[in-house]
Each structure stands twice: as C-alpha cells, then as structure tokens.
Design an enzyme around this catalytic site. Structure first.
Site, PDB file in Angstrom:
ATOM      1  N   ASP A 182       3.491   3.248  -2.437  1.00 56.49           N
ATOM      2  CA  ASP A 182       2.653   2.202  -2.351  1.00 56.49           C
ATOM      3  C   ASP A 182       1.699   2.632  -1.109  1.00 56.49           C
ATOM      4  O   ASP A 182       2.099   3.145  -0.007  1.00 56.49           O
ATOM      5  CB  ASP A 182       3.590   1.038  -1.753  1.00 56.49           C
ATOM      6  CG  ASP A 182       3.013  -0.285  -1.745  1.00 56.49           C
ATOM      7  OD1 ASP A 182       1.499  -0.312  -2.080  1.00 56.49           O
ATOM      8  OD2 ASP A 182       3.564  -1.248  -1.681  1.00 56.49           O
ATOM      9  N   ASP A 200      -5.017  -2.180  -1.888  1.00 51.48           N
ATOM     10  CA  ASP A 200      -3.477  -1.995  -2.016  1.00 51.48           C
ATOM     11  C   ASP A 200      -3.021  -1.612  -3.259  1.00 51.48           C
ATOM     12  O   ASP A 200      -3.388  -2.726  -4.128  1.00 51.48           O
ATOM     13  CB  ASP A 200      -2.737  -3.448  -1.364  1.00 51.48           C
ATOM     14  CG  ASP A 200      -1.251  -3.341  -1.174  1.00 51.48           C
ATOM     15  OD1 ASP A 200      -0.873  -2.408  -1.335  1.00 51.48           O
ATOM     16  OD2 ASP A 200      -0.771  -4.411  -1.023  1.00 51.48           O
ATOM     17  N   HIS A 205      -0.400 -11.254  -3.605  1.00 53.83           N
ATOM     18  CA  HIS A 205      -0.660 -11.967  -2.053  1.00 53.83           C
ATOM     19  C   HIS A 205      -2.407 -11.504  -2.121  1.00 53.83           C
ATOM     20  O   HIS A 205      -2.857 -10.810  -2.583  1.00 53.83           O
ATOM     21  CB  HIS A 205      -0.219 -11.219  -0.960  1.00 53.83           C
ATOM     22  CG  HIS A 205      -0.050  -9.593  -0.924  1.00 53.83           C
ATOM     23  ND1 HIS A 205      -1.236  -8.994  -0.290  1.00 53.83           N
ATOM     24  CD2 HIS A 205       0.752  -8.707  -1.635  1.00 53.83           C
ATOM     25  CE1 HIS A 205      -0.997  -7.796  -0.434  1.00 53.83           C
ATOM     26  NE2 HIS A 205       0.127  -7.312  -1.294  1.00 53.83           N
ATOM     27  N   HIS A 233      -1.314  -9.897   4.088  1.00 54.16           N
ATOM     28  CA  HIS A 233      -0.596 -10.959   3.302  1.00 54.16           C
ATOM     29  C   HIS A 233      -1.318 -12.148   3.784  1.00 54.16           C
ATOM     30  O   HIS A 233      -0.988 -12.935   4.668  1.00 54.16           O
ATOM     31  CB  HIS A 233       0.965 -10.794   3.498  1.00 54.16           C
ATOM     32  CG  HIS A 233       1.731  -9.924   2.899  1.00 54.16           C
ATOM     33  ND1 HIS A 233       2.519  -8.935   3.324  1.00 54.16           N
ATOM     34  CD2 HIS A 233       1.389  -9.417   1.669  1.00 54.16           C
ATOM     35  CE1 HIS A 233       3.169  -8.098   2.535  1.00 54.16           C
ATOM     36  NE2 HIS A 233       2.236  -8.130   1.213  1.00 54.16           N
ATOM     37  N   GLU A 255       1.352  -7.537  -7.956  1.00 54.26           N
ATOM     38  CA  GLU A 255       2.203  -6.257  -7.723  1.00 54.26           C
ATOM     39  C   GLU A 255       3.581  -6.860  -8.306  1.00 54.26           C
ATOM     40  O   GLU A 255       4.519  -7.177  -7.797  1.00 54.26           O
ATOM     41  CB  GLU A 255       2.769  -5.852  -6.408  1.00 54.26           C
ATOM     42  CG  GLU A 255       2.699  -6.907  -5.403  1.00 54.26           C
ATOM     43  CD  GLU A 255       2.829  -6.314  -4.022  1.00 54.26           C
ATOM     44  OE1 GLU A 255       3.814  -4.970  -4.044  1.00 54.26           O
ATOM     45  OE2 GLU A 255       2.247  -6.476  -2.881  1.00 54.26           O
ATOM     46  N   GLU A 308       1.036  -1.984  -9.111  1.00 53.94           N
ATOM     47  CA  GLU A 308       0.005  -2.809  -8.058  1.00 53.94           C
ATOM     48  C   GLU A 308      -1.333  -2.374  -8.195  1.00 53.94           C
ATOM     49  O   GLU A 308      -1.748  -1.239  -8.244  1.00 53.94           O
ATOM     50  CB  GLU A 308       0.630  -2.868  -6.913  1.00 53.94           C
ATOM     51  CG  GLU A 308      -0.379  -3.751  -5.716  1.00 53.94           C
ATOM     52  CD  GLU A 308       0.190  -3.791  -4.490  1.00 53.94           C
ATOM     53  OE1 GLU A 308       0.774  -2.860  -3.956  1.00 53.94           O
ATOM     54  OE2 GLU A 308       0.049  -4.687  -3.761  1.00 53.94           O
TER      55      GLU A 308
HETATM   56 MN    MN Z   1       1.302  -2.379  -1.927  1.00 53.50          MN
HETATM   57 MN    MN Z   2       0.956  -5.361  -1.796  1.00 56.00          MN
END
Ligand code: MN
Ligand code: MN
Length: 297
Positions: A84, A95, A155, A163, A188, A280
């Site tokens: 990630d 992200d 998010h 977030h 995600e 994601e």
């Molecule tokens: Mn992530």
């Molecule tokens: Mn994320």
C-alpha cells in the site's frame, strides 16, 4: 477544483503508481520487507513526491497497517503480500495498493479484489450512491466465494487528510449519499477467505500526530517537532528511529500516547485468520472520472 489542484492530484497519482509498481517488482521470495519499504519511499522522493503515509506491506491474514520498524527481519517466502503506497504533493494525495500472491495458491483471491475494484471504478460518477458501490464490490467478491472485509472502507482524500468523507463501503450498507463532482476518493476492496472482519493487533508502528501540546521532556518534544513535519499525515516509527534511535523513539511515543498527542494505527488482521487480498485506486469523481493512479502496463 482549480487547474493547479487537479494537476497536483494527477501528478501525485503518477508518482504513487510508479512507486507501487516499482515496489511490486521487488516482491519476490527471499526479499526483505524493510528493504522494499525503504526502496519504495526512496523512489517516491526520487520522483519528487512525499509519502502521504508510510509504505506498508501486510502479509497473509493481515489486511493493512503492517509497517516495518527498524528491527524488522521479515523475509518474503510464500505469503500473500499487500503493498500500500500513498503519495502527496503539497498535501494533495494519491493512495493505491495491490496484492502479490507468492504462494501460488490464491490467484482467485487476488483477482476477486482487483475485479471488485475495476467494477466499482466503472460506475463512478456524480450521483451514484455509496451503497451501490458497496453492493457491486460485495457481489463481485462473493461471486468468487470470498468475503469482502466489511469494517475496512474506501475513503475521501482531503488536503493533508488521508481519511475524510465519504466513506466508501465494501458491502451494501444502504448508504443513500451520493458521490459529487470533484470528490477525490480512494476505493479499496479487500477479499478474505475468512471472516471478512478485521481486528487490531499490536504493536502499532504507524502513528498520527493529533495534538502538539502537553509533553514536557526534551526527548518527546524533539520527536514531536519531527513528527509535526508530516502535517497531520501518518508517520512510521521507523522514520523516527532512524533519527533518534529505538529506545528514545519508544520512550517518546509512549509519552506522546499518554498525553493524547498521537493516534496509533495498529496492524489489522482477519479475525478468523483468513487470507486477505486488497486492490486500491484513487479517483477524481466527474462525468469522466480520472483514475489518478491508473497504470498502463
Ligand atoms: Mn492505501
Ligand atoms: Mn486507502
């Protein structure tokens, strides 16, 4: 969204994607997890970005928030590896995440979360409800015979905020709220062979500074000032250990916790120890959505 902001989101996405796929190329049997994470963060810097959060590798039943401390000796063998990676440019975040199955036994599990993500991305536009997105993710993952992880969500992304609203569910939670033009969201899906519910493990190695008053001892103050450089974005214990050593870092983090200055983000694992995959991307919502982290291979 003004042009300049849009460009920063797009550029952050490009760097995040490049760093993620560079990291993917390092995920091989025998590789040391900490070295991959360091290499990914060096790549982000080399490309002109900053980490929006520490690069993380979570293995097997661990779904998220596993991050090497300085003493981590973990070596990859036959695990399911989730990487990630987040990048920001002046606070504008991208992200993205992917899963590599080194065991050779969970190809479908990897496909399930990736396909759920792709299906969700196809319906993203202003007016779609959060519940509809969740339903699509749920249906895709269960069609493979796996469980979506229900207590992890996509998010919104805000300036220096990793977030924010909206929370994008991985199942149909009946949420009638709709996506709006200009929303920046990370989607995600997580697929699990187990419960599809994660719980916290310990110790945490990722933290966020939430308050910068209340510690008086010089070591904690010094470390707090260093943590402040992340402007409210998560940081790794390892980053501090490199500057201050492990003992001082542990001490300061304990003090900062006690004073209510930091939040911790402990590793999350499937409560039935099911194997977990994740995929994601970050998207800017519009009639023609922009997937900032899309990577043509
Ligand atoms: Mn992530
Ligand atoms: Mn994320």
């Amino acid at each position: 969204m003004d042009e300049e902001t849009l460009q920063k989101y797009v550029d952050a996405g490009k760097i995040a994607s490049e760093a993620l796929h560079y990291g993917k190329s390092l995920i091989v049997k025998g590789a040391k997890v900490i070295e991959i994470l360091d290499a990914v963060e060096e790549k982000i810097a080399e490309l002109g970005g900053k980490p929006a959060f520490p690069a993380q590798i979570s293995l097997n039943e661990f779904a998220a928030h596993s991050c090497s401390d300085l003493n981590d000796e973990t070596i990859l063998s036959d695990q399911i590896v989730k990487l990630d990676v987040g990048v920001h440019l002046d606070g504008f975040i991208a992200d993205n995440a992917l899963t590599v199955d080194l065991s050779g036994k969970y190809n479908d599990l990897v496909k399930a979360s990736r396909e759920a993500l792709n299906n969700a991305l196809k319906v993203i536009k202003p007016g779609v409800t959060l519940g509809e997105i969740g339903k699509l993710i749920h249906e895709t993952i269960t069609s493979y015979g796996f469980a979506p992880v229900k207590n992890l969500s996509g998010h919104g992304l805000g300036e220096y905020q990793i977030h924010t609203k909206p929370s994008v569910p991985n199942f149909d939670n009946g949420n009638e709220n709709v996506l709006e033009e200009g929303d920046v969201i990370a989607i995600e899906p997580f697929a699990s062979t187990g419960a599809g519910i994660v719980q916290e493990s310990s110790p945490a190695t990722v933290f966020t500074l939430i308050n910068d008053t209340g510690v008086r001892d010089p070591i904690s103050r010094k470390i707090m000032i260093k943590a402040k450089e992340n402007k409210g974005l998560p940081f790794a214990k390892r980053w501090l250990e490199k500057d201050f050593g492990t003992a001082k870092t542990n001490f300061a983090l304990r003090m900062l916790r006690k004073a209510g200055c930091v939040d911790e983000h402990p590793p999350l694992f499937d409560q039935n120890k099911g194997m977990v995959s994740q995929a994601e991307h970050t998207v800017i919502v519009s009639e023609e959505p922009i997937i900032t982290t899309w990577h043509e291979k």
